[in-house]
Design a protein around this motif. Sequence first.
Motif, short mmCIF file in Angstrom:
data_model
loop_
_atom_site.label_atom_id
_atom_site.label_comp_id
_atom_site.label_asym_id
_atom_site.label_seq_id
_atom_site.Cartn_x
_atom_site.Cartn_y
_atom_site.Cartn_z
N VAL A 1 32.13 58.64 35.86
CA VAL A 1 31.08 59.33 36.17
C VAL A 1 31.15 59.90 35.02
CG1 VAL A 1 31.12 58.71 38.78
CG2 VAL A 1 32.16 60.27 37.46
N ALA A 2 30.66 60.73 34.57
CA ALA A 2 30.89 62.45 33.69
C ALA A 2 32.25 63.39 33.43
CB ALA A 2 29.49 62.93 33.77
N THR A 3 32.17 63.40 32.73
CA THR A 3 33.40 64.47 32.50
C THR A 3 32.89 65.39 32.87
OG1 THR A 3 33.12 62.99 30.27
CG2 THR A 3 34.98 65.69 30.83
N GLY A 4 34.56 65.66 34.16
CA GLY A 4 34.02 66.64 34.85
C GLY A 4 33.95 66.08 36.34
N GLY A 5 33.31 65.02 36.31
CA GLY A 5 32.59 64.42 38.30
C GLY A 5 34.07 64.06 39.10
N ASN A 6 33.82 63.65 39.51
CA ASN A 6 34.62 63.54 41.49
C ASN A 6 35.78 62.71 40.94
OD1 ASN A 6 36.04 63.92 43.67
ND2 ASN A 6 34.82 62.72 44.71
N SER A 7 36.97 62.67 40.94
CA SER A 7 37.56 61.36 40.55
C SER A 7 38.47 60.46 42.08
CB SER A 7 38.66 60.92 39.82
OG SER A 7 37.93 61.26 38.62
N TYR A 8 38.30 60.08 42.64
CA TYR A 8 38.93 59.13 44.28
C TYR A 8 38.42 57.85 43.44
CZ TYR A 8 34.05 57.49 46.56
OH TYR A 8 33.00 57.26 46.36
N ILE A 9 39.69 57.49 44.84
CA ILE A 9 40.00 56.61 44.73
C ILE A 9 40.21 55.37 46.05
CG2 ILE A 9 41.43 53.84 43.80
CD1 ILE A 9 39.65 54.45 41.59
N ASP A 10 39.35 54.54 46.83
CA ASP A 10 39.64 53.97 47.85
C ASP A 10 40.07 52.40 47.77
OD1 ASP A 10 39.25 55.54 50.10
OD2 ASP A 10 37.04 55.35 50.01
N TRP A 11 41.24 52.49 48.17
CA TRP A 11 41.74 50.78 48.20
C TRP A 11 42.02 50.21 48.90
CZ3 TRP A 11 47.33 49.59 49.00
CH2 TRP A 11 47.63 50.24 49.41
N ASP A 12 42.87 48.98 49.34
CA ASP A 12 43.09 47.98 50.01
C ASP A 12 43.54 46.76 49.59
OD1 ASP A 12 44.18 47.26 52.49
OD2 ASP A 12 41.81 47.24 53.48
N ARG A 13 44.47 46.10 50.53
CA ARG A 13 45.19 44.76 49.78
C ARG A 13 44.64 44.11 51.55
NH1 ARG A 13 48.60 41.46 51.61
NH2 ARG A 13 50.18 43.27 51.98
N GLU A 14 43.46 42.74 51.12
CA GLU A 14 43.82 42.14 52.54
C GLU A 14 45.10 42.11 53.31
OE1 GLU A 14 40.88 39.19 51.17
OE2 GLU A 14 39.40 40.53 50.94
N HIS A 15 44.98 41.53 54.15
CA HIS A 15 45.82 41.03 55.63
C HIS A 15 45.97 40.01 54.85
CE1 HIS A 15 49.78 41.31 58.18
NE2 HIS A 15 48.86 39.99 58.44
N GLY A 16 47.29 38.85 54.68
CA GLY A 16 47.07 37.41 54.38
C GLY A 16 47.36 36.62 52.96
N ASN A 17 46.77 37.84 52.14
CA ASN A 17 46.86 37.49 50.95
C ASN A 17 46.53 38.48 49.47
OD1 ASN A 17 43.55 38.65 50.04
ND2 ASN A 17 43.29 36.91 51.68
N ASN A 18 46.08 38.27 48.85
CA ASN A 18 46.49 39.16 47.04
C ASN A 18 44.98 39.58 47.19
OD1 ASN A 18 49.20 39.48 46.99
ND2 ASN A 18 49.45 37.93 46.86
N ASN A 19 43.83 39.65 47.53
CA ASN A 19 42.55 39.72 46.94
C ASN A 19 42.87 41.63 47.56
OD1 ASN A 19 42.06 37.56 46.67
ND2 ASN A 19 40.83 37.65 48.80
N MET A 20 42.34 42.21 46.04
CA MET A 20 43.07 43.89 46.16
C MET A 20 41.45 44.64 46.09
SD MET A 20 46.59 44.18 44.49
CE MET A 20 47.95 43.23 45.07
#
Length: 498
Positions: A237-256
């Motif tokens: 997004v544009a400079t000065g916009g909101n930076s946020y990350i939601d993340w997860d790794r699936e249980h039982g594999n390495n899909n992130m």
Amino acid sequence: MEENRESIEEDELKEEKNLIDDPIDEEYLQVVELPVNTDYTLTEQLDTYLQDSRLENALAAVHIRAETGEEVYSFNGDKSAVPASGQKLLVGAAALDTLGRDFTFYTGVYTVSEQVGNTLEGDLYLKGTGDPTMLPEDYRKLAEEIADLGITTIRGDVIADDTYFDDVRLSLDLSWANQRSVYGAQVSALSVSPDRDFDAGSVIVEVRPGTDVGEEASITVYPDSDYITIINNVETVATGGNSYIDWDREHGNNNMHFHGTMAKNGNIWRKWISVWEPTELVLQLFYDALLDHGITVEGHARLGTTPTGADELVNRISIPLEDIFDPYMKLSNNSIGEILTKTMGKVVHDEGSWDAGLTVVESYLQKAGLNMDGIHLRDGSGMSHLNAIPPEEMTKLLHHVKDEEWFNVFYDSFPIAGITNRLVGGTLRSRMVGTPAEGNVRGKTGSLTSKSSLSGYVTTKDGEELMFSIILNNYFQGNAISIIDNIVVRLADYSREE
């Protein structure tokens, strides 16, 4: 953003490991100093601290012991409480006593086949013993050394052998919420650390903003491997916009999975994420390294067991245990704690399991004179909410180890209050700054949801070294770490002549 998770542990104090999520909470770290009034005795003042409203429905357990071993102060000192990462004191002492300060881990490459010219006429085995210090470059170096033997073709399989430990990857009480994070990494006899903090069983994921607004962010993984799958839904997004990350790794594999936004020209977001089945990541890294060094593998990459009597081709020996203790204690490294537990079980009982390892820890604590009736051991890191020890038994251990030949290794590995260098101050580097405790207090921190502890050594105004253990459990009204720090600061400012 602040992620939703069950426990914090000390990982929030590795600021370079958390640039957007999990920021250091200064209020969480600062001492809210209560006035020191020497008209009150030490007991009266510590009792006052422990009447804090945040502890109204909590268990506060405190014990302080003098150099002579005599009791200086006790408040529920005989009550069992959850020490969180204070558990590492018990496991660490047992490991130094059982394995020795010079103990090293060993990783070898073996075969039962002959080398004919440039061809190995059979399988190649990579066998580990739990070394938490193995880095991606170490596996590349082993592959390079195989190539240096003149081998250009392996007429067989490349086999990863992690049978030195059992195949139980996670401790009994580790919740699903914690299993995706670096402090809940899986334990394997063949693992890899992405850094020299030796966070075995994890990878580093970095998210950078794209070049143009609307583009996907750039996501990289170290070590890079096809074993990890990234699902990228992070938009620039544009400079000065909101930076946020939601993340997860699936249980039982390495899909992130990654969702969110990154402001153009914003900071890098970096996260240490645990790997599902780290042995297979190691196998992939080693196999790819063989190919990169010009070796053709005619067979497959798979798991297996090294045959008895196999010939060793190359090896890698770790740094000694005493040099592993700083990241273990100062940075409160959970992976090392669990690996040491299983290693003790293997060395003493020929069983690389939590049950066998914790039996060794119990034996050492009994030898040290601790009353085991109130002590309950569930893992090697302190992540379990079912670990328990009375503070008076913790100070008994802190007093006992002073006579051990390895005590200097143990003592020097403690975080030191207020020292900003992360490999000196560790998890105490932002606490008790500007007080008599700064540069004085050496303590092992512990932090789980609604639980905090600090156990260690403090030198009083008279030059007397006291041993203390402060464990606060089940507080739900704000954070209680400042109560712990006020107690320790008071001890640093204490004189017998008051």
